[in-house]
Scaffold this motif. Structure first.
Motif, PDB file in Angstrom:
ATOM      1  N   THR A 101       0.840  -1.190   0.000  1.00 34.39           N
ATOM      2  CA  THR A 101       0.000   0.000   0.000  1.00 34.39           C
ATOM      3  C   THR A 101       0.878   1.244   0.000  1.00 34.39           C
TER       4      THR A 101
ATOM      5  N   GLN B 165      -3.333   3.762  -1.031  1.00 29.01           N
ATOM      6  CA  GLN B 165      -3.971   2.872  -1.986  1.00 29.01           C
ATOM      7  C   GLN B 165      -3.221   1.555  -2.071  1.00 29.01           C
ATOM      8  N   LYS B 166      -3.963   0.464  -2.182  1.00 27.53           N
ATOM      9  CA  LYS B 166      -3.358  -0.848  -2.365  1.00 27.53           C
ATOM     10  C   LYS B 166      -3.042  -1.010  -3.839  1.00 27.53           C
TER      11      LYS B 166
END
Length: 207
Positions: A44, A48-49
């Protein structure tokens, strides 16, 4: 595939695997006889992954297609983690943020020293970040340079010149130059990196 130092196919540069591509990712590792994987990112980044965790936790196994991976051993350091899988060896450099630079140069040196302690075998080293471009290309260039220096020695070292002189006299010879150097992070007084100098063509900002 990218040519290495005295090796026709020294590296595979690729993007981070996602849920829909992780099976093909491991299939590629198996097919190309990859023994070392260099992951230059975190799962991440920026909230955000951007990568699927394609390995199991320590002592566990996971299957991706017809490939089974066992996480045999792992050592966690300040800026990177070294893992040994039954399928392949795996190192993760976590101290290199997206679109930035590592905060300390010595952590990069330690990471390369870790890699030098392991043979890549007949296959290439697989290197990836989020997109397979910036961090990946920088890593491969540094690794080739280290191999070349170890084998042939340093043949020529240019004289040390002030950064501003180097930028103005050398880099700006290239048409449409774009140079951006900045302290990372901006408020870190102990960072190894210098304050910002942004150049776009002949326009110098922050001087």
């Amino acid at each position: 595939m990218i040519q290495g130092f005295c090796k026709e196919w020294g590296y595979i540069a690729t993007q981070a695997p996602m849920p829909e591509t992780v099976v093909d990712f491991w299939k590629m590792i198996w097919k190309e006889e990859v023994l070392i994987v260099c992951m230059l990112m975190k799962i991440t980044e920026g909230g955000q992954k951007i990568c699927k965790q394609y390995w199991p936790e320590i002592g566990n196994t996971v299957e991706h297609g017809q490939v089974t991976i066992l996480n045999v051993k792992q050592r966690v350091y300040a800026d990177y983690t070294h893992r040994i899988f039954q399928v392949t060896k795996f190192t993760t450099f976590t101290g290199w943020p997206k679109q930035e630079v590592p905060m300390y140069w010595h952590s990069v040196v330690e990471y390369f020293n870790e890699l030098r302690g392991h043979s890549s075998g007949p296959g290439p080293i697989l290197v990836h970040c989020a997109t397979g471009t910036g961090r990946t290309g920088t890593f491969i260039l540094c690794d080739i340079g280290l191999h070349s220096t170890a084998a042939e020695g340093v043949r020529h070292c240019p004289p040390v010149v002030p950064l501003q002189h180097y930028i103005l006299e050398v880099l700006l010879e290239v048409e449409h130059s774009l140079v951006s150097l900045k302290r990372y992070p901006p408020d870190a007084t102990d960072s190894d990196y210098i304050s910002a100098v942004s150049i776009d063509g002949v326009k110098v900002k922050g001087q």
